[in-house]
Design an enzyme around this catalytic site. Sequence first.
Site, PDB file in Angstrom:
ATOM      1  N   GLN A  48       0.853  -1.193   0.000  1.00 25.92           N
ATOM      2  CA  GLN A  48       0.000   0.000   0.000  1.00 25.92           C
ATOM      3  C   GLN A  48       0.888   1.242   0.000  1.00 25.92           C
ATOM      4  OE1 GLN A  48      -2.364   1.683   3.269  1.00 25.92           O
ATOM      5  NE2 GLN A  48      -4.180   1.456   1.984  1.00 25.92           N
ATOM      6  N   TYR A  71      -6.384  11.054   3.275  1.00 21.26           N
ATOM      7  CA  TYR A  71      -5.005  11.356   2.884  1.00 21.26           C
ATOM      8  C   TYR A  71      -5.009  12.024   1.504  1.00 21.26           C
ATOM      9  CZ  TYR A  71      -4.166   8.772   7.085  1.00 21.26           C
ATOM     10  OH  TYR A  71      -4.199   8.374   8.404  1.00 21.26           O
ATOM     11  N   ARG A 107      -7.660   2.005  -2.987  1.00 22.47           N
ATOM     12  CA  ARG A 107      -8.523   2.006  -1.793  1.00 22.47           C
ATOM     13  C   ARG A 107      -9.250   3.342  -1.680  1.00 22.47           C
ATOM     14  NH1 ARG A 107      -7.973   0.707   4.640  1.00 22.47           N
ATOM     15  NH2 ARG A 107      -9.157  -1.200   4.387  1.00 22.47           N
ATOM     16  N   GLY A 120      -9.257  -6.143   9.238  1.00 25.27           N
ATOM     17  CA  GLY A 120      -8.171  -5.381   9.824  1.00 25.27           C
ATOM     18  C   GLY A 120      -7.893  -5.862  11.226  1.00 25.27           C
ATOM     19  N   ARG A 121      -8.549  -5.265  12.203  1.00 30.76           N
ATOM     20  CA  ARG A 121      -8.262  -5.581  13.607  1.00 30.76           C
ATOM     21  C   ARG A 121      -8.307  -7.067  13.950  1.00 30.76           C
ATOM     22  NH1 ARG A 121     -12.376  -1.224  15.374  1.00 30.76           N
ATOM     23  NH2 ARG A 121     -13.105  -1.941  13.340  1.00 30.76           N
TER      24      ARG A 121
HETATM   25  C1  LIG Z   1      -3.774  -0.310  13.805  1.00 33.52           C
HETATM   26  C2  LIG Z   1      -4.458   0.105  12.523  1.00 33.52           C
HETATM   27  C3  LIG Z   1      -3.702   0.679  11.516  1.00 33.52           C
HETATM   28  C4  LIG Z   1      -4.311   1.021  10.295  1.00 33.52           C
HETATM   29  N1  LIG Z   1      -3.526   1.498   9.274  1.00 33.52           N
HETATM   30  C5  LIG Z   1      -4.054   1.657   8.037  1.00 33.52           C
HETATM   31  C6  LIG Z   1      -3.224   1.913   6.920  1.00 33.52           C
HETATM   32  O1  LIG Z   1      -1.985   1.980   7.024  1.00 33.52           O
HETATM   33  N2  LIG Z   1      -3.826   2.060   5.716  1.00 33.52           N
HETATM   34  C7  LIG Z   1      -5.184   1.981   5.552  1.00 33.52           C
HETATM   35  O2  LIG Z   1      -5.694   2.129   4.435  1.00 33.52           O
HETATM   36  N3  LIG Z   1      -5.998   1.717   6.601  1.00 33.52           N
HETATM   37  C8  LIG Z   1      -5.461   1.516   7.815  1.00 33.52           C
HETATM   38  N4  LIG Z   1      -6.267   1.136   8.863  1.00 33.52           N
HETATM   39  C9  LIG Z   1      -7.695   0.884   8.608  1.00 33.52           C
HETATM   40  C10 LIG Z   1      -7.936  -0.621   8.327  1.00 33.52           C
HETATM   41  O3  LIG Z   1      -7.338  -1.024   7.118  1.00 33.52           O
HETATM   42  C11 LIG Z   1      -9.442  -0.937   8.243  1.00 33.52           C
HETATM   43  O4  LIG Z   1     -10.004  -0.189   7.194  1.00 33.52           O
HETATM   44  C12 LIG Z   1     -10.180  -0.605   9.544  1.00 33.52           C
HETATM   45  O5  LIG Z   1      -9.473  -1.110  10.665  1.00 33.52           O
HETATM   46  C13 LIG Z   1     -11.587  -1.213   9.522  1.00 33.52           C
HETATM   47  O6  LIG Z   1     -11.521  -2.610   9.346  1.00 33.52           O
HETATM   48  P1  LIG Z   1     -11.718  -3.619  10.603  1.00 33.52           P
HETATM   49  O7  LIG Z   1     -13.073  -3.295  11.176  1.00 33.52           O
HETATM   50  O8  LIG Z   1     -11.668  -4.997   9.984  1.00 33.52           O
HETATM   51  O9  LIG Z   1     -10.613  -3.360  11.569  1.00 33.52           O
HETATM   52  C14 LIG Z   1      -5.702   0.827  10.096  1.00 33.52           C
HETATM   53  C15 LIG Z   1      -6.452   0.272  11.157  1.00 33.52           C
HETATM   54  C16 LIG Z   1      -5.842  -0.108  12.332  1.00 33.52           C
HETATM   55  C17 LIG Z   1      -6.657  -0.765  13.397  1.00 33.52           C
END
Ligand SMILES: Cc1cc2nc3c(=O)[nH]c(=O)nc-3n(C[C@H](O)[C@H](O)[C@H](O)COP(=O)(O)O)c2cc1C
Length: 384
Positions: A99, A186, A234, A334-335
């Site tokens: 990414q 961003y 994205r 993600g999480r």
């Molecule tokens: C610790 C953390 C770091 C993240 N860093 C990014 C990132 O670098 N790039 C991005 O597009 N989204 C980032 N996100 C967003 C996640 O990709 C995702 O969209 C968001 O956590 C929702 O998905 P989830 O409910 O499965 O966690 C981050 C989320 C978390 C929790």
Amino acid sequence: MANLFESQVLAGIVPLKNRIVLAPMTRTRTSDRDVPNELMGTYYGQRAGAGLIVTEATDVAPSSKGYALTPGIYTEAQRQGWRWVTDEVHRHDGTIFLQIWHVGRMAHPSIMPNGEPPWGVTGERAEHSDVFAHDADGKLGFIRAGTPRRLSTDEVSALVGTFSQAFANARQAGFDGVEIHGANGYLFDQFMNSALNTRDDRYGGSNVEDRTRFLMEVVEAAVRELGPGRVGVRLSPFGKYNSMPADPLAEETLLYVAEQLGRRGVAYMHLVYQLMPAGNMESSEFKERHIDHVLLAKVRAAFPGAIIWCGGFTNRESAQAALDTGLVDLIAFGRPYIANPDLAERLKHGWPLAEADPSTFYTRRGEVGYTDFPAYSVERAESR
Ligand SMILES: Cc1cc2nc3c(=O)[nH]c(=O)nc-3n(C[C@H](O)[C@H](O)[C@H](O)COP(=O)(O)O)c2cc1C
């Protein structure tokens, strides 16, 4: 209907072993000079059971840094560091996209080159949002984003060249493809938002073609470097994260972008519909504006590639139900991936999920909360 555990070939080119995606997550574990390291290789290798891994957001240049300790892809050492990571993922039979981002105004002079102001679409500051930078005492933490400097037209054009070099570096570092980070407030998102982008040059204003020109020029550069089928984008239309203002033209922009990305051979659109700090789909803010099925169907009609859907998926049933709508092709987690390196296996077998500790999300504490979560099969064997 597609099964979550069924393989597919992305854009007819990149084979994926299932429809589960590791969502991009910044984890701030780099070595000095923003160089990826063996520990990161271990982390991504542990998660190679995902059909597709999307890495944490990675800087195209020193000016794109909004968070201390995020990796770059603009020096030889960073390229070699990423080679560790891609080799490790490939050794585990995984597929990994890098990414790539530029944070634009979501930065702070304390982490910008020579202490300069963040780079902005306009001079408007993200009044209510924080970045991970140094405070007046030099201590790292979340502090308010700085006031940006508006980029000139020539500087925006030059940035396309910077991205192009980053894509070439990604290819040389062994990535299977790249994901352009056009979401979450961003730089690309800042350009696309009609309420924020009040520029009057070829990169801004009320005309959708102008507001999306920067993204499209960068997409073209990516496809030139990596070939069609190896580029994803994205997006988070309607997102308010990072002080993004409500955009009355968000839907129009999304559908235009979908159509234009399709024309340029983009492999997938990665749509985020719930953001950090997330978890509350019942909030009035969430209900007010989100990508619903009607809109998704329109995106589907406009875009011939795959659609990844991300945000709030925590179990097999909800992920499969989303696939069953026929509107999306892959589900990103993600999480849940933080404490469950073997998430795909756990979902497949109905094994319980471990919980992550949010205080370890962004730290320098090495493997703690990062690579020290056992796979369920190992955990079970040890408890016998
Ligand atoms: C610790 C953390 C770091 C993240 N860093 C990014 C990132 O670098 N790039 C991005 O597009 N989204 C980032 N996100 C967003 C996640 O990709 C995702 O969209 C968001 O956590 C929702 O998905 P989830 O409910 O499965 O966690 C981050 C989320 C978390 C929790």
